[in-house]
Design an enzyme around this catalytic site. Sequence first.
Site, PDB file in Angstrom:
ATOM      1  N   HIS A  82      32.319  47.479  36.996  1.00 38.33           N
ATOM      2  CA  HIS A  82      31.961  46.137  37.443  1.00 38.33           C
ATOM      3  C   HIS A  82      30.454  46.060  37.573  1.00 38.33           C
ATOM      4  O   HIS A  82      29.835  46.951  38.139  1.00 38.33           O
ATOM      5  CB  HIS A  82      32.595  45.839  38.805  1.00 38.33           C
ATOM      6  N   ASP A 160      40.596  34.978  47.028  1.00 35.83           N
ATOM      7  CA  ASP A 160      39.176  35.031  46.649  1.00 35.83           C
ATOM      8  C   ASP A 160      38.764  33.763  45.914  1.00 35.83           C
ATOM      9  O   ASP A 160      37.655  33.265  46.102  1.00 35.83           O
ATOM     10  CB  ASP A 160      38.877  36.258  45.787  1.00 35.83           C
ATOM     11  N   ARG A 167      32.616  29.535  49.887  1.00 41.03           N
ATOM     12  CA  ARG A 167      31.350  30.219  50.218  1.00 41.03           C
ATOM     13  C   ARG A 167      30.213  29.642  49.391  1.00 41.03           C
ATOM     14  O   ARG A 167      29.107  29.445  49.870  1.00 41.03           O
ATOM     15  CB  ARG A 167      31.501  31.728  49.940  1.00 41.03           C
ATOM     16  N   SER A 182      35.349  40.591  48.231  1.00 43.57           N
ATOM     17  CA  SER A 182      35.595  39.717  47.073  1.00 43.57           C
ATOM     18  C   SER A 182      35.643  40.552  45.784  1.00 43.57           C
ATOM     19  O   SER A 182      36.588  40.448  44.992  1.00 43.57           O
ATOM     20  CB  SER A 182      34.483  38.661  47.013  1.00 43.57           C
ATOM     21  N   LYS A 186      39.355  42.125  43.728  1.00 46.85           N
ATOM     22  CA  LYS A 186      39.649  41.797  42.315  1.00 46.85           C
ATOM     23  C   LYS A 186      39.774  43.067  41.472  1.00 46.85           C
ATOM     24  O   LYS A 186      40.609  43.155  40.581  1.00 46.85           O
ATOM     25  CB  LYS A 186      38.556  40.876  41.759  1.00 46.85           C
TER      26      LYS A 186
END
Length: 418
Positions: A82, A160, A167, A182, A186
């Site tokens: 990620h 999320d 947010r 968050s 995921k």
Amino acid sequence: MKEIEKITEKKRKGKKLNRAEIEFFVNGYTSGALSDEEMTELLKAICEKGMTEKETVTLTTAMLNSGNKIDLSDLGVCLDKHSSGGVSDSTTLILAPILASLGLKIVKMSGRSLGFTGGTIDKFETFGTNTSLSLDEAKEIAQKVGAVILCQTENLVPADKKLYALRDRTGTVASMPLIASSIVSKKLASGAKIIVLDVKYGEGAFMNNLIEAKNLASLMVKVLKKHKILACAVVSDMNQPLGYNIGNFMEVKEVIEELKHNTDSRLLTLSKTIASLLVSMKEGISLNAASKKVEFAVSDGLAYEKLKEMVIAQGGNLDMFKEEKLSFVSVPCEESGFVKSIKTKELGELTHEIARIKGCKGIKVLLKVGDRIRLGEEMIRIYAPKKYADMFYEKFKNTIVICKEKVQPLPLIYDILD
Ligand code: URA
């Protein structure tokens, strides 16, 4: 007093929330039982007072449980990475074929461009590929080819989806536990068992402070490990574009060139480092031994062949990248000196803007911080019809700051945390 008000009041006083309280607000907001206003008050309190590691783990689990978890066990142990987002960051398109060419499996769920940052899905679709795959279709490709890149499925962490949108609207994004839960929820829902996080620090990243970037990286690794995932994090530089090209078409062109020619660029070096960390964790071998395998995959052309295979398997082709002379407008330097800084976020934003115009392919920045440059030498190429390139000329020129004194090059990797 309503339950949500009690929880918000408790957090405002800086107290820790327990599992029942955290599950109450995650489930309540996801189901629609809590209003945006009620949730916003609590988010603000979390932003101000923070959360402990234990609360963050609990929050991540509650978010994870709000939707379906993808089971990839029929493919064996799958790998994932990620990136927290940056400019000219095409590492996924390089490391996925490297890993697959070594016989490993990666089912990469990615996002589209966000703000000034690029998105892997948009880049991969430049090949004409289909990324809106069902899970079964994705698994079938991964089984055959080793790697697949697809859009996040609809039901991936619905908590999320709602919380992130709120947010975004209410200015409550910048909170370490909220960002960590968050991202990690995921990743956990996506089914991989071995994950490397690439947390970007710098002017062209969401984290502009190195200590905070390291703290976020370390927190996310801890939360992943609590969920029995083998994980580590790289904290890498985003004070200048990672590669030389910016814009989907140009970035993909660069990916192809890097895999074909195996250079020592920052983009390829970072991609190889992340790939090596994943190989090392998967095979239980040293990082050095893993790096040798990765190096072989690139130098022997295996990774490039695998990229072609991945593209074809998803219905695309490499035809549009065949040697075709692209026209561009050069932006030369107006003084001699050294590159002091590159306004990375602005470059990302300007390229987004120009790339929307028909016939514009993106840009190439020929310099890195610390490079010496002489009067009249090229700094940037704008790959766009002249009339549009001229409109953006001054703006692009001002993104490169030149000074007379010698400047040190920037580090590529600040830390690796495991
Ligand atoms: N990316 C995410 O997915 N979530 C955040 O909160 C920030 C960046």
